[in-house]
Design a protein around this motif. Structure first.
Motif, PDB file in Angstrom:
ATOM      1  N   SER A  79      56.452  33.989  34.480  1.00 32.73           N
ATOM      2  CA  SER A  79      55.767  35.285  34.515  1.00 32.73           C
ATOM      3  C   SER A  79      54.816  35.338  35.705  1.00 32.73           C
ATOM      4  O   SER A  79      54.487  36.411  36.198  1.00 32.73           O
ATOM      5  CB  SER A  79      54.993  35.520  33.225  1.00 32.73           C
ATOM      6  OG  SER A  79      53.903  34.625  33.138  1.00 32.73           O
ATOM      7  N   ARG A  97      55.453  34.937  38.629  1.00 34.10           N
ATOM      8  CA  ARG A  97      56.102  35.513  39.818  1.00 34.10           C
ATOM      9  C   ARG A  97      55.690  36.959  40.048  1.00 34.10           C
ATOM     10  O   ARG A  97      55.899  37.509  41.125  1.00 34.10           O
ATOM     11  CB  ARG A  97      57.631  35.426  39.690  1.00 34.10           C
ATOM     12  CG  ARG A  97      58.112  33.988  39.667  1.00 34.10           C
ATOM     13  CD  ARG A  97      59.618  33.874  39.597  1.00 34.10           C
ATOM     14  NE  ARG A  97      59.975  32.516  39.210  1.00 34.10           N
ATOM     15  CZ  ARG A  97      59.976  31.494  40.052  1.00 34.10           C
ATOM     16  NH1 ARG A  97      59.673  31.689  41.316  1.00 34.10           N
ATOM     17  NH2 ARG A  97      60.284  30.292  39.636  1.00 34.10           N
ATOM     18  N   ILE A  98      55.115  37.580  39.027  1.00 34.47           N
ATOM     19  CA  ILE A  98      54.613  38.942  39.195  1.00 34.47           C
ATOM     20  C   ILE A  98      53.490  38.967  40.240  1.00 34.47           C
ATOM     21  O   ILE A  98      53.233  39.995  40.866  1.00 34.47           O
ATOM     22  CB  ILE A  98      54.132  39.496  37.824  1.00 34.47           C
ATOM     23  CG1 ILE A  98      55.335  39.617  36.885  1.00 34.47           C
ATOM     24  CG2 ILE A  98      53.447  40.841  37.958  1.00 34.47           C
ATOM     25  CD1 ILE A  98      54.965  39.984  35.465  1.00 34.47           C
ATOM     26  N   TYR A 108      53.544  38.063  43.148  1.00 34.16           N
ATOM     27  CA  TYR A 108      54.026  38.395  44.484  1.00 34.16           C
ATOM     28  C   TYR A 108      54.071  39.898  44.743  1.00 34.16           C
ATOM     29  O   TYR A 108      54.271  40.318  45.881  1.00 34.16           O
ATOM     30  CB  TYR A 108      55.400  37.752  44.742  1.00 34.16           C
ATOM     31  CG  TYR A 108      55.291  36.243  44.739  1.00 34.16           C
ATOM     32  CD1 TYR A 108      54.503  35.602  45.679  1.00 34.16           C
ATOM     33  CD2 TYR A 108      55.920  35.479  43.767  1.00 34.16           C
ATOM     34  CE1 TYR A 108      54.359  34.229  45.661  1.00 34.16           C
ATOM     35  CE2 TYR A 108      55.786  34.110  43.748  1.00 34.16           C
ATOM     36  CZ  TYR A 108      54.993  33.487  44.695  1.00 34.16           C
ATOM     37  OH  TYR A 108      54.845  32.130  44.670  1.00 34.16           O
ATOM     38  N   ILE A 109      53.931  40.720  43.726  1.00 34.50           N
ATOM     39  CA  ILE A 109      53.703  42.138  43.993  1.00 34.50           C
ATOM     40  C   ILE A 109      52.303  42.562  43.562  1.00 34.50           C
ATOM     41  O   ILE A 109      51.705  43.421  44.188  1.00 34.50           O
ATOM     42  CB  ILE A 109      54.746  43.086  43.354  1.00 34.50           C
ATOM     43  CG1 ILE A 109      55.240  42.528  42.040  1.00 34.50           C
ATOM     44  CG2 ILE A 109      55.875  43.363  44.304  1.00 34.50           C
ATOM     45  CD1 ILE A 109      56.327  43.364  41.431  1.00 34.50           C
ATOM     46  N   TRP A 160      52.014  41.760  33.337  1.00 31.90           N
ATOM     47  CA  TRP A 160      51.717  40.332  33.452  1.00 31.90           C
ATOM     48  C   TRP A 160      50.744  39.907  32.339  1.00 31.90           C
ATOM     49  O   TRP A 160      50.807  38.794  31.826  1.00 31.90           O
ATOM     50  CB  TRP A 160      51.106  40.076  34.824  1.00 31.90           C
ATOM     51  CG  TRP A 160      50.998  38.646  35.234  1.00 31.90           C
ATOM     52  CD1 TRP A 160      51.465  37.554  34.560  1.00 31.90           C
ATOM     53  CD2 TRP A 160      50.389  38.160  36.427  1.00 31.90           C
ATOM     54  NE1 TRP A 160      51.186  36.417  35.275  1.00 31.90           N
ATOM     55  CE2 TRP A 160      50.521  36.749  36.423  1.00 31.90           C
ATOM     56  CE3 TRP A 160      49.756  38.772  37.511  1.00 31.90           C
ATOM     57  CZ2 TRP A 160      50.033  35.957  37.461  1.00 31.90           C
ATOM     58  CZ3 TRP A 160      49.271  37.984  38.532  1.00 31.90           C
ATOM     59  CH2 TRP A 160      49.401  36.592  38.512  1.00 31.90           C
TER      60      TRP A 160
END
Lengths: 59, 247
Positions: free
Chosen positions: B54, B56-57, B59-60, B115
């Motif tokens: 999770s 990886r969110i 990166y935005i 997230w």
């Protein structure tokens, strides 16, 4: 590579829905940010060109 | 000091002629960086030992939150330039940046909520960081609504400039909210004076994404500004030539 297979990549270790929802909605919002100005620009050029032609025809 | 570079910005025609090439370069840079950063962040970076995938969110979420704040600062700078030097292009930049900033704030809030669910166990808490970001979104809405509510272009420009400048007070509140108040939100990811708290293989794709978002913002801003300049200068001969050349 952090994932063993494509299915693992999609599953994201059980966090798939959260990750893909975030990336999906963000992609849509960024896409709209590109698309809307491009369409508005085209529409404006077309409208203005028509207006100029009409004015020239009227003269 | 030579000020001709500054005076050039007073000419919408000069801006329109120059910005076409800038736009192409920025659009390419944004496309390459965002693609690289997304693949790197989603598939190649290792997963977090606590949060799993999770994280990886980030990166935005982080680039969008950066942009949301930088864009508001830009609104205020444009507001000052517009009020002090009466530069028309500053108001164009302010009006065109506001919707982009609002969409970046929306992305930051939304990805934060998504997230938060797996990480904190809740979509939303009324803590300082989240609330001050929500206020930022409303400030953007305020600028957009104000400019549409006032039909006189010069009055609207002044009102929006003043609102943008006053609203800057919210930026240090957002930045220090995680230090001043107890919060679920983690502290800053990027620190200029210290080594990053993340391992390099997680941090580098984030850097690529942040740069990509900045290029994206600049490119989309130029697209909007070029159209706005054409509209405002529609009575001039050069715009007429441009329209006839394109149609």
């Amino acid at each position: 590579m952090s994932f063993a297979s494509f299915a693992d990549f999609i599953a994201m270790g059980g966090h798939g829905p959260y990750v893909w929802l975030s990336y999906g909605i963000s992609a849509v919002v960024l896409g709209l940010n590109v698309l809307l100005p491009v369409l508005a620009h085209r529409r404006y050029i077309a409208d203005e060109a028509r207006r100029i032609r009409r004015e020239e025809a009227a003269q | 000091m030579n000020w001709t570079w500054f005076h050039k910005w007073g000419s919408p025609k000069w801006f329109y002629e120059m910005s076409g090439a800038w736009l192409r370069a920025l659009a390419w840079a944004a496309a390459v960086l965002l693609l690289l950063g997304t693949v790197w962040g989603l598939a190649i970076a290792p997963q977090d030992y606590q949060q799993g995938n999770s994280f990886r969110i980030i990166y935005i979420h982080v680039p969008a939150a950066f942009l949301a704040q930088s864009c508001y600062l830009m609104l205020a700078v444009a507001g000052v330039i517009g009020l002090v030097w009466k530069m028309k292009l500053a108001d164009v930049a302010l009006q065109c940046a506001a919707p982009i900033g609002a969409s970046m704030t929306f992305i930051a809030l939304l990805t934060g909520a998504v997230w938060g669910k797996p990480t904190w166990g809740t979509w939303w808490v009324w803590d300082a960081r989240l609330t001050s970001m929500l206020i930022l979104l409303f400030l953007y809405f305020g600028v957009i609504a104000l400019s549409q509510a006032i039909s006189n272009r010069d009055s609207a420009a002044k009102a929006c400039a003043v609102l943008s400048i006053v609203g800057v007070i919210n930026l240090p509140i957002i930045k220090y909210s995680v230090e001043w108040w107890n919060t679920l939100h983690q502290p800053a990811t990027f620190k200029i004076t210290e080594k990053p708290a993340m391992p390099m293989e997680m941090w580098l794709p984030l850097l690529v994404m942040v740069l990509g978002f900045y290029c994206f913002f600049a490119a989309v801003l130029l697209m909007r500004m070029r159209l706005e300049v054409l509209k405002r200068e529609s009575r001039t001969r050069w715009v007429r030539a441009e329209v006839e050349g394109r149609a």
